[in-house]
Motif scaffolding. Structure first.
Motif, PDB file in Angstrom:
ATOM      1  N   VAL A   1      92.490  37.900  36.307  1.00 59.96           N
ATOM      2  CA  VAL A   1      93.687  38.632  36.220  1.00 59.96           C
ATOM      3  C   VAL A   1      94.482  38.299  37.389  1.00 59.96           C
ATOM      4  N   GLU A   2      94.256  38.182  38.648  1.00 60.97           N
ATOM      5  CA  GLU A   2      94.822  37.827  39.621  1.00 60.97           C
ATOM      6  C   GLU A   2      95.566  36.683  39.419  1.00 60.97           C
ATOM      7  N   HIS A   3      95.216  35.592  38.832  1.00 62.74           N
ATOM      8  CA  HIS A   3      95.838  34.265  38.598  1.00 62.74           C
ATOM      9  C   HIS A   3      96.783  34.690  37.317  1.00 62.74           C
ATOM     10  N   LEU A   4      96.888  35.535  36.518  1.00 61.04           N
ATOM     11  CA  LEU A   4      97.771  35.868  35.764  1.00 61.04           C
ATOM     12  C   LEU A   4      99.024  36.305  36.554  1.00 61.04           C
ATOM     13  N   GLN A   5      98.480  37.433  37.308  1.00 57.17           N
ATOM     14  CA  GLN A   5      99.462  37.892  38.278  1.00 57.17           C
ATOM     15  C   GLN A   5     100.370  36.822  38.839  1.00 57.17           C
ATOM     16  N   ALA A   6      99.832  35.904  39.296  1.00 60.29           N
ATOM     17  CA  ALA A   6     100.541  34.834  40.161  1.00 60.29           C
ATOM     18  C   ALA A   6     101.342  34.177  39.077  1.00 60.29           C
ATOM     19  N   LEU A   7     100.914  33.979  37.916  1.00 63.32           N
ATOM     20  CA  LEU A   7     101.610  33.198  37.045  1.00 63.32           C
ATOM     21  C   LEU A   7     102.820  34.043  36.494  1.00 63.32           C
ATOM     22  N   ALA A   8     102.736  35.196  36.282  1.00 65.96           N
ATOM     23  CA  ALA A   8     103.805  36.242  36.087  1.00 65.96           C
ATOM     24  C   ALA A   8     104.848  36.266  36.908  1.00 65.96           C
ATOM     25  N   ALA A   9     104.287  36.238  38.163  1.00 64.06           N
ATOM     26  CA  ALA A   9     105.260  36.096  39.452  1.00 64.06           C
ATOM     27  C   ALA A   9     106.161  34.709  39.235  1.00 64.06           C
ATOM     28  N   ASP A  10     105.562  33.705  39.051  1.00 60.04           N
ATOM     29  CA  ASP A  10     106.229  32.411  39.110  1.00 60.04           C
ATOM     30  C   ASP A  10     107.166  32.510  37.861  1.00 60.04           C
ATOM     31  N   MET A  11     106.794  33.309  36.557  1.00 56.12           N
ATOM     32  CA  MET A  11     107.719  33.241  35.491  1.00 56.12           C
ATOM     33  C   MET A  11     108.971  34.045  35.897  1.00 56.12           C
ATOM     34  N   ALA A  12     108.558  35.161  36.576  1.00 55.98           N
ATOM     35  CA  ALA A  12     109.724  35.916  37.016  1.00 55.98           C
ATOM     36  C   ALA A  12     110.704  35.467  37.884  1.00 55.98           C
ATOM     37  N   GLU A  13     110.422  34.215  38.467  1.00 57.64           N
ATOM     38  CA  GLU A  13     111.607  33.516  39.320  1.00 57.64           C
ATOM     39  C   GLU A  13     112.299  32.447  38.366  1.00 57.64           C
ATOM     40  N   LEU A  14     111.340  32.170  37.418  1.00 54.50           N
ATOM     41  CA  LEU A  14     112.121  31.133  36.501  1.00 54.50           C
ATOM     42  C   LEU A  14     112.914  31.513  35.288  1.00 54.50           C
ATOM     43  N   ASP A  15     112.315  32.454  34.692  1.00 52.26           N
ATOM     44  CA  ASP A  15     112.671  33.046  33.534  1.00 52.26           C
ATOM     45  C   ASP A  15     112.364  34.448  33.171  1.00 52.26           C
ATOM     46  N   PRO A  16     112.815  35.371  34.184  1.00 52.49           N
ATOM     47  CA  PRO A  16     112.680  36.853  34.247  1.00 52.49           C
ATOM     48  C   PRO A  16     112.165  37.463  32.798  1.00 52.49           C
TER      49      PRO A  16
END
Length: 653
Positions: free
Chosen positions: A325-340
């Motif tokens: 889940v923590e890994h998914l959080q980090a990936l979601a944060a990355d995606m929020a920067e690239l393509d919200p």
């Protein structure tokens, strides 16, 4: 009573622009969190602007994320007919009960409830029931609630308790993106400027726009050869009408999924209680399932453990789930920067789909890429500095060497052919050598084309992210965005974001900002808030230096008389000077003559056409025409350009 959702109406096929951005953002939120936010959601607009498409997309997206959801779509007329039929048959209660288990109700054409008091009472009863059960209600109308004749105040209050949002007519860029997408779907190719000419017509709605496209497709299908801009305008009976300013809603703030609390806090709070339970491992997993499910994460992986009698390593399984889940959080944060918008995708809520989440982020990262950079050959070293342009050159050098100078933005103004593009790219190249620099440098025409392309491919957020990551942003010929409200709106928000972050901004224009027609006043005031420097027309000194350098580089020789003659020509544009020298080089190669004043005179006077040329095809300029197939700035085009390395002018991209 209900109808099947039209599969063509989805968020992926809906072109998002400034005119509908707020409505689309609200619709996505309602679809991904039904009954939680914006309930009820009331969408209104004039006919043909996408209301039905948008509310249908809500149902499709909600069902995609949770296939078990019950979604009902119907028009107000269908609702009325079904209600009257049920009452006539004595089945009024049965009619009401059919909505008891519906999760998402979509009602179109609500304006027809006007003056139908009995229907309004039934609609109020239905909406009140659905809202009490936290079921999502979405309504569409061709006018806001207050404008629906004799609408019950209780219904107006009910609608106001959620969100009432409108869809405005699309601006030029959105109209062009829609036309390009629909033409692609039909498998029809037009000359680049044809669709741009149609988009310039201020169509009242999307249906009218598509009607114009259909006429073009039908005409081209039965005629030989590609349809020209003039032919399209004649066929459609249109004139080149530039769209007036269109009011747009302020953009909806980009939403980043909230961070999930540390699971260790949860373990501390329940650990002692679990230790006293007989089935400690079962309680441990059940509590974990409840905790994570309440935060929107898929827990099937943990639930499967409960089917085992004595699962081995329950504690380790929970901790592994937590780590995922923590890994998914980090990936979601990355995606929020690239393509919200994609940060809310269900893949970032399912620990069993980490590979898919990683692939999605990698795809977005590759798609974002760096913004366009400067032409490497346009540098300060190759720029001719004179007393007339020294102020501009000094200011340009200052923004590359001293971060404390208040030249932000720097605006380089002047007519065609005075070196604005060269100086702007020289600044960009100097900034690009800084450590970890990301310099965005492009023409306003390229900026417009990329914006339209992003609209067409629903990659607007990714396109924005590319520019907002830049450490410096330089835009050539900003006046080309005149009367393009969508592009100007994007530039306005990008300007604010970069300026607030202390990023360097540089622009070039055909004149001082307050003299530019068709540019939003908000942009004008921001451009004037920095430093505006003007480049004068190239004088004899500058033209002499450029002429001598060009002759040396192209011919390996010079002639003082030729240099003086070229420098004294009445056209002050350096672009014209370079083009003349290119023609002169070609004539020397073709005729075998030596460089002389007589030959230069023949080329300038136009008599060179009489010189016999060898039967060979001349090289192209290497200039790539804009996808809109219209040259907005003649200064950027040189028709005969024999060597790519000799370019002194930015290519059109």
């Amino acid at each position: 009573m209900t109808r099947t959702l039209n599969p063509r109406f989805s968020f992926d096929t809906f072109v998002v622009g400034p005119a509908n951005q707020l409505a689309v953002s609200a619709a996505r939120t309602a679809a991904e969190n039904p009954g939680v936010s914006y309930n009820p959601l009331f969408i209104y607009s004039a006919s043909g602007l996408g209301k039905t498409h948008l509310i249908t997309a809500i149902g499709a997206r909600a069902r995609e994320l949770a296939p078990e959801l019950r979604v009902e779509y119907l028009t107000l007329e269908e609702f009325v007919d079904a209600y009257h039929a049920a009452v006539a048959a004595g089945h009024g209660e049965a009619f009401r009960s059919r909505f008891t288990d519906v999760d998402v109700v979509l009602i179109d054409d609500v304006q027809f409830v006007a003056q139908r008091l009995e229907t309004q009472a039934e609609l109020l009863r239905l909406i009140s029931h659905l809202l009490a059960q936290a079921r999502q209600v979405v309504l569409a109308s061709d006018r806001p609630p207050r404008d629906i004749e004799q609408l019950d105040e209780r219904l107006i209050s009910q609608f106001a308790g959620g969100l009432v949002v409108d869809i405005a007519a699309p601006e030029f860029e959105s109209r062009l993106a829609i036309l390009r997408r629909k033409a692609d779907e039909r498998g029809v190719d037009f000359e680049g400027a044809v669709l741009a000419a149609v988009a310039e017509y201020n169509a009242r709605n999307v249906r009218e726009l598509l009607g114009l496209l259909n006429r073009l497709i039908a005409f081209q299908a039965v005629n030989e050869g590609a349809l020209t801009v003039e032919g399209a305008r004649t066929l459609l009976g249109l004139e080149s009408v530039l769209q007036e300013d269109v009011e747009t809603e302020e953009g909806v703030p980009e939403t980043v999924p909230p961070a999930v609390d540390e699971f260790a806090d949860f373990l501390d709070s329940v650990g002692s209680a679990l230790a006293r339970q007989v089935d400690a491992w079962r309680k441990r997993i059940e509590e974990s399932v409840e905790y994570w499910d309440g935060r929107g994460y898929r827990t099937k992986r943990l639930e499967r453990l409960l089917t085992e009698e004595t699962p081995l390593g329950a504690e380790q399984a929970v901790r592994a789930y937590e780590a995922d889940v923590e890994h998914l959080q980090a990936l979601a944060a990355d995606m929020a920067e690239l393509d919200p918008p994609r940060a809310g995708d269900p893949v970032f809520r399912d620990p069993e789909r980490i590979d898919d989440a990683e692939a999605a982020v990698q795809e977005a990262r590759e798609g974002a890429g760096p913004p366009p950079g400067p032409a490497p050959h346009l540098t300060f070293e190759s720029y001719v500095e004179t007393a007339g342009n020294r102020v501009a050159v000094t200011a340009a050098r200052a923004v590359t060497t001293d971060t404390s100078v208040p030249y932000n933005p720097l605006v380089i103004a002047g007519p065609n052919g005075v070196g604005k593009t060269h100086l702007l790219h020289a600044v960009a190249n100097a900034l690009a050598v800084r450590p970890e620099a990301v310099v965005a440098c492009q023409s306003a025409q390229a900026f417009l084309d990329q914006y339209v392309d992003a609209l067409e491919r629903n990659r607007l957020e990714m396109w924005r992210a590319r520019h907002r990551h830049a450490t410096a942003f330089l835009l050539d010929d900003i006046h080309l965005l005149s009367l393009k409200p969508g592009s100007q709106e994007e530039l306005f928000h990008l300007f604010n974001a970069l300026a607030d972050s202390g990023r360097q901004l540089v622009f070039s224009a055909s004149g001082p900002p307050d003299t530019l027609d068709g540019i939003d006043e908000r942009l004008v005031t921001r451009l004037q808030g920095g430093l505006v420097v003007e480049l004068p027309a190239a004088n004899r000194e500058v033209r002499s230096v450029v002429a001598r350098r060009e002759l040396n580089e192209r011919l390996g020789t010079t002639d003082d008389a030729v240099v003086a003659y070229l420098a004294e020509q009445p056209d002050p544009s350096l672009h014209t000077l370079v083009e003349v020298i290119q023609r002169l080089a070609q004539e020397l190669e073709a005729s075998g003559e030596d460089l002389s004043l007589a030959l230069a005179r023949r080329v300038v006077d136009g008599d060179a056409a009489a010189v016999t040329r060898p039967a060979r095809r001349s090289r192209s300029s290497g200039v790539v025409m804009s996808p809109l197939a219209s040259v907005r700035s003649p200064e950027k085009v040189v028709w005969r350009w024999p060597h790519v390395g000799d370019r002194l002018i930015e290519d059109m991209r």
